[in-house]
Design a protein around this motif. Structure first.
Motif, PDB file in Angstrom:
ATOM      1  N   VAL A  82       0.816  -1.216   0.000  1.00 51.43           N
ATOM      2  CA  VAL A  82       0.000   0.000   0.000  1.00 51.43           C
ATOM      3  C   VAL A  82       0.851   1.269   0.000  1.00 51.43           C
ATOM      4  O   VAL A  82       0.327   2.366   0.149  1.00 51.43           O
ATOM      5  N   SER A  83       2.148   1.126  -0.174  1.00 54.87           N
ATOM      6  CA  SER A  83       3.017   2.303  -0.147  1.00 54.87           C
ATOM      7  C   SER A  83       2.703   3.253  -1.295  1.00 54.87           C
ATOM      8  O   SER A  83       2.573   2.818  -2.456  1.00 54.87           O
ATOM      9  N   PRO A  84       2.592   4.558  -1.022  1.00 53.68           N
ATOM     10  CA  PRO A  84       2.370   5.523  -2.101  1.00 53.68           C
ATOM     11  C   PRO A  84       3.577   5.639  -3.025  1.00 53.68           C
ATOM     12  O   PRO A  84       3.455   6.161  -4.136  1.00 53.68           O
ATOM     13  N   CYS A  85       4.716   5.141  -2.578  1.00 54.64           N
ATOM     14  CA  CYS A  85       5.928   5.222  -3.401  1.00 54.64           C
ATOM     15  C   CYS A  85       5.868   4.284  -4.596  1.00 54.64           C
ATOM     16  O   CYS A  85       6.610   4.473  -5.569  1.00 54.64           O
ATOM     17  N   LEU A  86       5.018   3.274  -4.535  1.00 54.64           N
ATOM     18  CA  LEU A  86       4.905   2.336  -5.646  1.00 54.64           C
ATOM     19  C   LEU A  86       3.981   2.839  -6.743  1.00 54.64           C
ATOM     20  O   LEU A  86       3.869   2.222  -7.788  1.00 54.64           O
ATOM     21  N   ASP A  87       3.350   3.966  -6.504  1.00 55.98           N
ATOM     22  CA  ASP A  87       2.425   4.522  -7.497  1.00 55.98           C
ATOM     23  C   ASP A  87       2.649   6.023  -7.602  1.00 55.98           C
ATOM     24  O   ASP A  87       1.718   6.807  -7.609  1.00 55.98           O
ATOM     25  N   ALA A  88       3.938   6.385  -7.670  1.00 55.09           N
ATOM     26  CA  ALA A  88       4.274   7.811  -7.682  1.00 55.09           C
ATOM     27  C   ALA A  88       4.834   8.248  -9.031  1.00 55.09           C
ATOM     28  O   ALA A  88       5.609   9.176  -9.115  1.00 55.09           O
ATOM     29  N   GLY A  89       4.433   7.572 -10.082  1.00 55.67           N
ATOM     30  CA  GLY A  89       4.944   7.900 -11.403  1.00 55.67           C
ATOM     31  C   GLY A  89       6.252   7.204 -11.658  1.00 55.67           C
ATOM     32  O   GLY A  89       6.455   6.512 -12.637  1.00 55.67           O
ATOM     33  N   THR A  90       7.187   7.370 -10.735  1.00 59.53           N
ATOM     34  CA  THR A  90       8.431   6.605 -10.728  1.00 59.53           C
ATOM     35  C   THR A  90       8.514   5.946  -9.374  1.00 59.53           C
ATOM     36  O   THR A  90       8.190   6.546  -8.357  1.00 59.53           O
ATOM     37  N   THR A  91       8.904   4.674  -9.308  1.00 57.67           N
ATOM     38  CA  THR A  91       8.975   3.981  -8.023  1.00 57.67           C
ATOM     39  C   THR A  91      10.073   4.566  -7.173  1.00 57.67           C
ATOM     40  O   THR A  91      11.207   4.711  -7.626  1.00 57.67           O
ATOM     41  N   LEU A  92       9.770   4.912  -5.936  1.00 60.42           N
ATOM     42  CA  LEU A  92      10.729   5.577  -5.061  1.00 60.42           C
ATOM     43  C   LEU A  92      11.390   4.564  -4.133  1.00 60.42           C
ATOM     44  O   LEU A  92      10.783   3.602  -3.704  1.00 60.42           O
ATOM     45  N   GLY A  93      12.640   4.841  -3.813  1.00 61.17           N
ATOM     46  CA  GLY A  93      13.321   4.075  -2.789  1.00 61.17           C
ATOM     47  C   GLY A  93      13.948   2.797  -3.300  1.00 61.17           C
ATOM     48  O   GLY A  93      13.588   2.257  -4.331  1.00 61.17           O
TER      49      GLY A  93
END
Length: 301
Positions: free
Chosen positions: A286-297
């Motif tokens: 459910v991390s917002p980083c996985l759906d931020a246009g580019t995957t973060l982290g």
């Protein structure tokens, strides 16, 4: 104790690769005072063509940078776990003059300093900082009053930050930088003339850490590992390899897990009733980083 690079020292112009090492409990310091050395307790490089891949760098101390110090233009630090290092000036985690620092876990490092310098926990320098997780680092100032600490990143005007996650305590800065910041998750948000598109401020929803008590620990000086048995609760076997762990007062990483027992790097003591905690900085579903246009982290850990 060594002046620079107490764990590993690299110099020269030939390409050098440092990969898949566990580098822990080293001290870059000598008996003679030298405010301009004592750099890189874990790794120090004086080379333009060095690559540091998939290493564990934990529990090291350097007066100027406890974890990794890249002291020339160029050089790469990719896919490393930089955990629980400390310094008294400069960043506790990683410094690079103009290199590439990508896909690392830079977590729970502590950068102390005296009152007139800025304390930096995670990263300082220039170059490219991309796809890293910087979390739970601390900048801590001895003086009172002192500069507000920087827990995450202190960067120069030429630093490009892209796709990072910075999630620290709120009593210090996440970023002090003249560089460009884009597509990153920054606690408290990030704005200004050097803020690019795609930055967000939202809980990154890291995985759930797991902890227990009552384990028995046995240190093996031949393998330089400590084995913890009688884990309660038991763990699913085969996972958490390379993850940070606190066990018996030792901050290190997991190197083996068969479910009933784990082994960690270094000497976590021999005894019973040992408490332990494995830290999980992977991104949950459910991390917002996985759906931020580019995957973060960093995701490769």
């Amino acid at each position: 104790m060594h002046q620079n690079g107490a764990g590993i020292y690299v110099s020269g112009t030939d390409p050098a690769l440092v990969r898949n090492n566990a580098i822990f409990d080293n001290v870059a310091k000598t008996d003679q005072w030298d405010a301009y050395n004592w750099r890189g307790g874990g790794i120090y490089t004086y080379s333009t063509s060095v690559s540091l891949y998939d290493n564990v760098v934990s529990g090291n101390y350097g007066f100027i940078t406890g974890g990794i110090y890249l002291d020339r233009d160029g050089g790469n630090a990719v896919g490393n776990t930089v955990y629980a290092n400390s310094s008294d000036r400069g960043p506790a985690g990683i410094y690079t003059r103009d290199g590439v620092v990508a896909d690392n876990w830079i977590i729970r490092n502590i950068g102390y300093t005296i009152w007139k310098y800025t304390a930096v926990g995670g990263f300082s320098g220039g170059g490219l900082l991309s796809g890293n997780i910087l979390a739970a680092n601390r900048g801590k100032c001895y003086g009172d009053p002192g500069p507000k600490p920087t827990h995450g990143v202190e960067g120069g005007a030429g630093l490009l930050q892209s796709g990072n996650i910075l999630w620290h305590d709120t009593d210090g800065y996440e970023i002090v930088s003249g560089g460009y910041v884009e597509h990153s998750l920054v606690r408290g948000g990030y704005s200004g003339t050097n803020a690019g598109p795609g930055n967000i401020d939202s809980d990154p929803e890291f995985g759930a850490s797991v902890s227990g008590t009552g384990a028995r620990s046995i240190y093996n000086p031949v393998t330089v590992r400590t084995r913890l048995t009688g884990l309660m609760p038991p763990l699913p076997p085969g996972i958490y390899i390379g993850f940070p762990v606190a066990a018996g007062g030792k901050r290190t990483t997991v190197v083996f897990n068969d479910g009933d027992a784990i082994e960690v790097w270094g000497n976590a003591g021999t005894g019973t009733g040992v408490s332990w905690q494995i830290l999980d900085y992977t991104l949950s579903a459910v991390s917002p980083c996985l759906d931020a246009g580019t995957t973060l982290g960093a995701t490769q850990q």
